[in-house]
Write a protein that holds these residues in place. Structure first.
Motif, short mmCIF file in Angstrom:
data_model
loop_
_atom_site.label_atom_id
_atom_site.label_comp_id
_atom_site.label_asym_id
_atom_site.label_seq_id
_atom_site.Cartn_x
_atom_site.Cartn_y
_atom_site.Cartn_z
N GLN A 68 59.45 -62.86 -12.43
CA GLN A 68 60.06 -61.53 -12.54
C GLN A 68 60.81 -61.41 -13.87
N GLN A 69 61.32 -62.51 -14.32
CA GLN A 69 62.08 -62.57 -15.57
C GLN A 69 61.23 -62.08 -16.75
N ASP A 70 59.97 -62.42 -16.78
CA ASP A 70 59.08 -61.99 -17.86
C ASP A 70 58.88 -60.47 -17.84
N VAL A 71 58.73 -59.92 -16.66
CA VAL A 71 58.56 -58.47 -16.53
C VAL A 71 59.85 -57.77 -16.96
N SER A 72 60.98 -58.33 -16.59
CA SER A 72 62.28 -57.73 -16.94
C SER A 72 62.49 -57.73 -18.45
N ARG A 73 62.11 -58.80 -19.13
CA ARG A 73 62.25 -58.87 -20.60
C ARG A 73 61.43 -57.76 -21.26
N ILE A 74 60.23 -57.58 -20.77
CA ILE A 74 59.35 -56.55 -21.33
C ILE A 74 59.97 -55.17 -21.10
N GLN A 75 60.53 -54.94 -19.92
CA GLN A 75 61.15 -53.65 -19.62
C GLN A 75 62.38 -53.42 -20.50
N ILE A 76 63.15 -54.47 -20.76
CA ILE A 76 64.33 -54.35 -21.63
C ILE A 76 63.89 -53.97 -23.05
N GLU A 77 62.86 -54.63 -23.54
CA GLU A 77 62.35 -54.29 -24.88
C GLU A 77 61.84 -52.86 -24.92
N SER A 78 61.20 -52.45 -23.86
CA SER A 78 60.69 -51.08 -23.78
C SER A 78 61.84 -50.08 -23.83
N TYR A 79 62.94 -50.37 -23.12
CA TYR A 79 64.09 -49.48 -23.15
C TYR A 79 64.73 -49.43 -24.54
N LYS A 80 64.72 -50.56 -25.23
CA LYS A 80 65.25 -50.58 -26.61
C LYS A 80 64.44 -49.65 -27.50
N PHE A 81 63.13 -49.72 -27.39
CA PHE A 81 62.27 -48.86 -28.21
C PHE A 81 62.42 -47.39 -27.83
N LYS A 82 62.60 -47.12 -26.54
CA LYS A 82 62.82 -45.73 -26.12
C LYS A 82 64.13 -45.20 -26.68
N SER A 83 65.15 -46.04 -26.70
CA SER A 83 66.44 -45.65 -27.27
C SER A 83 66.31 -45.40 -28.77
N GLN A 84 65.57 -46.28 -29.45
CA GLN A 84 65.33 -46.08 -30.89
C GLN A 84 64.59 -44.78 -31.14
N LYS A 85 63.64 -44.47 -30.27
CA LYS A 85 62.85 -43.25 -30.45
C LYS A 85 63.75 -42.02 -30.34
N VAL A 86 64.66 -42.02 -29.38
CA VAL A 86 65.60 -40.90 -29.23
C VAL A 86 66.44 -40.76 -30.49
N ASP A 87 66.91 -41.89 -31.03
CA ASP A 87 67.71 -41.88 -32.26
C ASP A 87 66.90 -41.35 -33.44
N LEU A 88 65.66 -41.81 -33.56
CA LEU A 88 64.79 -41.35 -34.66
C LEU A 88 64.50 -39.85 -34.55
N LEU A 89 64.25 -39.37 -33.34
CA LEU A 89 64.00 -37.95 -33.15
C LEU A 89 65.23 -37.10 -33.50
N GLU A 90 66.40 -37.62 -33.17
CA GLU A 90 67.64 -36.91 -33.50
C GLU A 90 67.84 -36.85 -35.01
N LYS A 91 67.59 -37.97 -35.69
CA LYS A 91 67.73 -37.98 -37.15
C LYS A 91 66.70 -37.06 -37.81
#
Length: 177
Positions: A68-91
């Protein structure tokens, strides 16, 4: 008259300076917009890749081949990229507002996806220096001020020459005939 011509030319160069400044700001903002569009595209590619990897990891987890730890790491990375995308869209939205303000358009006017031009201008340092010294309005203004000062010096020299007065007349003084 010549002094007036110099002042008019200086004002013309100042106007050119403002125009070039606006063009430079527009160009800078345009390239920033292209950068953010490119960054958003790359971010989306990473998100798509992470989603595919996450589906694979979840399938492996269901059959017991991964933790489950491997799936969680991937989900955390995915959330980081989603957060970056929101920041990029705002800029990107901020850049669009700045561009619209400079172009004197309504601030909510949409600007389509921007791609960087594929051609790049290559110039060596001497060519850049020559172009800047020839076309820089501030250099032209400085040269005009020098010429204007030389004109003022010549006018001052003409003004410093003594007025010559030649007088003649006849006067009777103390027993003179």
């Amino acid at each position: 008259g010549k002094s007036g011509e110099y002042l008019a030319e200086i004002q013309k160069q100042l106007e050119t300076t403002v125009e070039l400044d606006i063009i430079a700001n527009l160009s800078r903002l345009y390239y920033e917009l292209a950068y953010f569009d490119f960054a958003i595209d790359i971010n989306q590619q990473h998100l798509d890749l992470l989603n595919s990897i996450e589906k694979i990891a979840q399938s492996k987890y269901k059959v017991g081949k991964t933790l489950q730890q491997d799936v969680s790491r991937i989900q955390i990375e995915s959330y980081k990229f989603k957060s970056q995308k929101v920041d990029l869209l705002e800029k990107r939205a901020n850049i669009v507002v700045k561009l619209n303000r400079l172009l004197n358009r309504p601030l909510d006017t949409k600007i389509a996806h921007v791609n960087l031009p594929s051609q790049f201008v290559s110039m060596d340092q001497n060519e850049i220096f020559t172009a800047l010294s020839k076309n820089n309005p501030f250099v032209k203004i400085a040269n005009l001020k020098v010429e204007s000062s030389e004109n003022d010096i010549q006018l001052a020299k003409l003004g410093n020459k003594p007025d010559v007065m030649i007088m003649g007349g006849y006067m009777a003084m103390n027993n003179m005939e």
